[in-house]
Design a protein around this motif. Structure first.
Motif, PDB file in Angstrom:
ATOM      1  N   ARG A  69       0.822  -1.211   0.000  1.00 14.95           N
ATOM      2  CA  ARG A  69       0.000   0.000   0.000  1.00 14.95           C
ATOM      3  C   ARG A  69       0.858   1.264   0.000  1.00 14.95           C
ATOM      4  O   ARG A  69       0.601   2.201  -0.763  1.00 14.95           O
ATOM      5  CB  ARG A  69      -0.947   0.006   1.198  1.00 14.95           C
ATOM      6  N   CYS A  70       1.887   1.291   0.833  1.00 13.12           N
ATOM      7  CA  CYS A  70       2.771   2.463   0.869  1.00 13.12           C
ATOM      8  C   CYS A  70       3.543   2.604  -0.434  1.00 13.12           C
ATOM      9  O   CYS A  70       3.669   3.706  -0.975  1.00 13.12           O
ATOM     10  CB  CYS A  70       3.736   2.374   2.045  1.00 13.12           C
ATOM     11  N   GLY A  71       4.054   1.482  -0.943  1.00 13.94           N
ATOM     12  CA  GLY A  71       4.797   1.537  -2.204  1.00 13.94           C
ATOM     13  C   GLY A  71       3.954   2.061  -3.342  1.00 13.94           C
ATOM     14  O   GLY A  71       4.407   2.885  -4.141  1.00 13.94           O
ATOM     15  N   ASP A  72       2.709   1.602  -3.424  1.00 14.98           N
ATOM     16  CA  ASP A  72       1.810   2.080  -4.477  1.00 14.98           C
ATOM     17  C   ASP A  72       1.506   3.562  -4.309  1.00 14.98           C
ATOM     18  O   ASP A  72       1.449   4.311  -5.294  1.00 14.98           O
ATOM     19  CB  ASP A  72       0.517   1.272  -4.485  1.00 14.98           C
ATOM     20  N   ALA A  73       1.315   4.013  -3.076  1.00 13.06           N
ATOM     21  CA  ALA A  73       1.038   5.436  -2.829  1.00 13.06           C
ATOM     22  C   ALA A  73       2.238   6.290  -3.215  1.00 13.06           C
ATOM     23  O   ALA A  73       2.078   7.360  -3.830  1.00 13.06           O
ATOM     24  CB  ALA A  73       0.664   5.650  -1.360  1.00 13.06           C
ATOM     25  N   ILE A  74       3.434   5.835  -2.869  1.00 12.99           N
ATOM     26  CA  ILE A  74       4.656   6.569  -3.247  1.00 12.99           C
ATOM     27  C   ILE A  74       4.766   6.630  -4.762  1.00 12.99           C
ATOM     28  O   ILE A  74       5.021   7.692  -5.339  1.00 12.99           O
ATOM     29  CB  ILE A  74       5.916   5.912  -2.637  1.00 12.99           C
ATOM     30  N   TYR A 102       9.671   0.025  -0.991  1.00 14.54           N
ATOM     31  CA  TYR A 102       9.262   0.729  -2.216  1.00 14.54           C
ATOM     32  C   TYR A 102      10.283   0.494  -3.334  1.00 14.54           C
ATOM     33  O   TYR A 102       9.914   0.164  -4.474  1.00 14.54           O
ATOM     34  CB  TYR A 102       9.108   2.232  -1.946  1.00 14.54           C
ATOM     35  N   LEU A 103      11.563   0.669  -3.022  1.00 13.02           N
ATOM     36  CA  LEU A 103      12.599   0.511  -4.045  1.00 13.02           C
ATOM     37  C   LEU A 103      12.642  -0.923  -4.572  1.00 13.02           C
ATOM     38  O   LEU A 103      12.871  -1.143  -5.764  1.00 13.02           O
ATOM     39  CB  LEU A 103      13.964   0.901  -3.477  1.00 13.02           C
ATOM     40  N   MET A 104      12.392  -1.869  -3.716  1.00 17.35           N
ATOM     41  CA  MET A 104      12.383  -3.262  -4.142  1.00 17.35           C
ATOM     42  C   MET A 104      11.244  -3.521  -5.127  1.00 17.35           C
ATOM     43  O   MET A 104      11.446  -4.138  -6.175  1.00 17.35           O
ATOM     44  CB  MET A 104      12.236  -4.186  -2.917  1.00 17.35           C
ATOM     45  N   ARG A 105      10.068  -3.023  -4.801  1.00 20.72           N
ATOM     46  CA  ARG A 105       8.898  -3.325  -5.630  1.00 20.72           C
ATOM     47  C   ARG A 105       8.836  -2.484  -6.903  1.00 20.72           C
ATOM     48  O   ARG A 105       8.594  -3.005  -7.995  1.00 20.72           O
ATOM     49  CB  ARG A 105       7.626  -3.114  -4.832  1.00 20.72           C
ATOM     50  N   HIS A 106       9.028  -1.192  -6.754  1.00 28.28           N
ATOM     51  CA  HIS A 106       8.791  -0.299  -7.897  1.00 28.28           C
ATOM     52  C   HIS A 106      10.038   0.049  -8.691  1.00 28.28           C
ATOM     53  O   HIS A 106       9.923   0.511  -9.827  1.00 28.28           O
ATOM     54  CB  HIS A 106       8.072   0.961  -7.429  1.00 28.28           C
ATOM     55  N   ALA A 133      13.670  -8.852   8.827  1.00 26.55           N
ATOM     56  CA  ALA A 133      13.149 -10.177   8.460  1.00 26.55           C
ATOM     57  C   ALA A 133      11.931 -10.039   7.544  1.00 26.55           C
ATOM     58  O   ALA A 133      11.761 -10.823   6.597  1.00 26.55           O
ATOM     59  CB  ALA A 133      12.790 -10.967   9.719  1.00 26.55           C
ATOM     60  N   GLN A 134      11.088  -9.047   7.797  1.00 23.42           N
ATOM     61  CA  GLN A 134       9.918  -8.821   6.947  1.00 23.42           C
ATOM     62  C   GLN A 134      10.344  -8.358   5.554  1.00 23.42           C
ATOM     63  O   GLN A 134       9.720  -8.736   4.552  1.00 23.42           O
ATOM     64  CB  GLN A 134       8.983  -7.811   7.608  1.00 23.42           C
ATOM     65  N   LEU A 135      11.397  -7.565   5.462  1.00 26.83           N
ATOM     66  CA  LEU A 135      11.926  -7.152   4.158  1.00 26.83           C
ATOM     67  C   LEU A 135      12.487  -8.352   3.398  1.00 26.83           C
ATOM     68  O   LEU A 135      12.316  -8.461   2.176  1.00 26.83           O
ATOM     69  CB  LEU A 135      13.000  -6.074   4.320  1.00 26.83           C
ATOM     70  N   GLN A 136      13.125  -9.270   4.103  1.00 27.09           N
ATOM     71  CA  GLN A 136      13.634 -10.481   3.457  1.00 27.09           C
ATOM     72  C   GLN A 136      12.478 -11.316   2.909  1.00 27.09           C
ATOM     73  O   GLN A 136      12.549 -11.841   1.787  1.00 27.09           O
ATOM     74  CB  GLN A 136      14.470 -11.295   4.455  1.00 27.09           C
ATOM     75  N   ARG A 137      11.409 -11.434   3.696  1.00 24.98           N
ATOM     76  CA  ARG A 137      10.223 -12.160   3.244  1.00 24.98           C
ATOM     77  C   ARG A 137       9.599 -11.466   2.035  1.00 24.98           C
ATOM     78  O   ARG A 137       9.158 -12.121   1.079  1.00 24.98           O
ATOM     79  CB  ARG A 137       9.214 -12.252   4.390  1.00 24.98           C
ATOM     80  N   TYR A 138       9.585 -10.140   2.066  1.00 26.36           N
ATOM     81  CA  TYR A 138       9.018  -9.365   0.958  1.00 26.36           C
ATOM     82  C   TYR A 138       9.824  -9.598  -0.318  1.00 26.36           C
ATOM     83  O   TYR A 138       9.247  -9.753  -1.399  1.00 26.36           O
ATOM     84  CB  TYR A 138       9.008  -7.884   1.340  1.00 26.36           C
ATOM     85  N   GLU A 139      11.145  -9.642  -0.184  1.00 25.59           N
ATOM     86  CA  GLU A 139      11.984  -9.907  -1.352  1.00 25.59           C
ATOM     87  C   GLU A 139      11.624 -11.260  -1.963  1.00 25.59           C
ATOM     88  O   GLU A 139      11.471 -11.383  -3.186  1.00 25.59           O
ATOM     89  CB  GLU A 139      13.458  -9.865  -0.969  1.00 25.59           C
ATOM     90  N   ASP A 140      11.469 -12.272  -1.119  1.00 23.84           N
ATOM     91  CA  ASP A 140      11.081 -13.602  -1.602  1.00 23.84           C
ATOM     92  C   ASP A 140       9.707 -13.558  -2.270  1.00 23.84           C
ATOM     93  O   ASP A 140       9.505 -14.145  -3.340  1.00 23.84           O
ATOM     94  CB  ASP A 140      11.055 -14.608  -0.454  1.00 23.84           C
ATOM     95  N   ASP A 141       8.768 -12.859  -1.656  1.00 22.13           N
ATOM     96  CA  ASP A 141       7.417 -12.764  -2.204  1.00 22.13           C
ATOM     97  C   ASP A 141       7.407 -12.019  -3.540  1.00 22.13           C
ATOM     98  O   ASP A 141       6.691 -12.411  -4.474  1.00 22.13           O
ATOM     99  CB  ASP A 141       6.463 -12.082  -1.216  1.00 22.13           C
ATOM    100  N   LEU A 142       8.183 -10.959  -3.644  1.00 24.98           N
ATOM    101  CA  LEU A 142       8.258 -10.216  -4.910  1.00 24.98           C
ATOM    102  C   LEU A 142       8.853 -11.093  -6.007  1.00 24.98           C
ATOM    103  O   LEU A 142       8.393 -11.047  -7.148  1.00 24.98           O
ATOM    104  CB  LEU A 142       9.078  -8.934  -4.735  1.00 24.98           C
ATOM    105  N   ARG A 143       9.850 -11.882  -5.673  1.00 30.56           N
ATOM    106  CA  ARG A 143      10.463 -12.786  -6.647  1.00 30.56           C
ATOM    107  C   ARG A 143       9.429 -13.813  -7.127  1.00 30.56           C
ATOM    108  O   ARG A 143       9.318 -14.080  -8.324  1.00 30.56           O
ATOM    109  CB  ARG A 143      11.674 -13.491  -6.020  1.00 30.56           C
ATOM    110  N   THR A 144       8.636 -14.347  -6.191  1.00 32.05           N
ATOM    111  CA  THR A 144       7.595 -15.317  -6.542  1.00 32.05           C
ATOM    112  C   THR A 144       6.544 -14.671  -7.442  1.00 32.05           C
ATOM    113  O   THR A 144       6.111 -15.261  -8.437  1.00 32.05           O
ATOM    114  CB  THR A 144       6.942 -15.878  -5.261  1.00 32.05           C
ATOM    115  N   ARG A 145       6.138 -13.453  -7.113  1.00 32.84           N
ATOM    116  CA  ARG A 145       5.155 -12.737  -7.951  1.00 32.84           C
ATOM    117  C   ARG A 145       5.692 -12.528  -9.361  1.00 32.84           C
ATOM    118  O   ARG A 145       4.962 -12.684 -10.338  1.00 32.84           O
ATOM    119  CB  ARG A 145       4.844 -11.361  -7.357  1.00 32.84           C
ATOM    120  N   GLN A 146       6.973 -12.153  -9.458  1.00 30.43           N
ATOM    121  CA  GLN A 146       7.591 -11.906 -10.759  1.00 30.43           C
ATOM    122  C   GLN A 146       7.618 -13.196 -11.578  1.00 30.43           C
ATOM    123  O   GLN A 146       7.301 -13.185 -12.769  1.00 30.43           O
ATOM    124  CB  GLN A 146       9.011 -11.352 -10.555  1.00 30.43           C
TER     125      GLN A 146
END
Length: 153
Positions: A69-74, A102-106, A133-146
């Protein structure tokens, strides 16, 4: 003067004290303020959108659920020609984690690359162990989405 650190084009990282200067924020062209705290006030900036992420700087807090949500708003603020200020009390843990996500996703950066960019802009940036740890999980999740998106094309 309390620093407002430019992490990327249209993205500033700062402290709650820096956010208390509406004239300066207006000069910087801030159109969105993301307040990553439960108690800190929003600046008295008339035309800026506001988004509160009500978390404490506690490793047990769930900051992950706010990353998209924050990344999309930014990204909306930046692509429409505006500037986003992300801040928390000290501009060190919570707000740094949001900017990193944000930088990871966008910007499609790895966690290491994204955090290096945040750290270069604000050397005191240091997300707590839980947020890291949550950022590490997010990186994994973004990779899976990609990978899912690539398989669909």
């Amino acid at each position: 003067m309390v620093p407002l650190c430019q992490v990327a084009a249209g993205l500033l990282l700062g402290t709650a004290q820096a956010a208390r200067d509406p004239e300066r924020l207006a000069r910087e062209g801030v159109t969105l303020c993301i307040n990553v705290s439960r108690q800190q006030p929003f600046p008295g900036l008339q035309r800026a959108r506001r988004l509160r992420v009500p978390v404490f700087d506690d490793p047990a807090e769930d900051l992950y659920r706010y990353f998209d949500r924050c990344g999309d708003a930014i990204e909306d603020a930046v692509t429409s020609g505006g500037t986003c200020l992300v801040y928390c009390k000290n501009g060190r843990s919570r707000s740094a984690a949001i900017c990193t996500a944000y930088l990871m996703r966008h910007r499609k950066l790895t966690l290491g690359e994204a955090f290096a960019a945040v750290k270069a802009a604000r050397p005191v940036a240091d997300p707590n162990a839980g947020f890291w740890a949550q950022l590490q999980r997010y990186e994994d999740d973004l990779r899976t989405r990609q990978q899912s998106a690539e398989q669909k094309t």
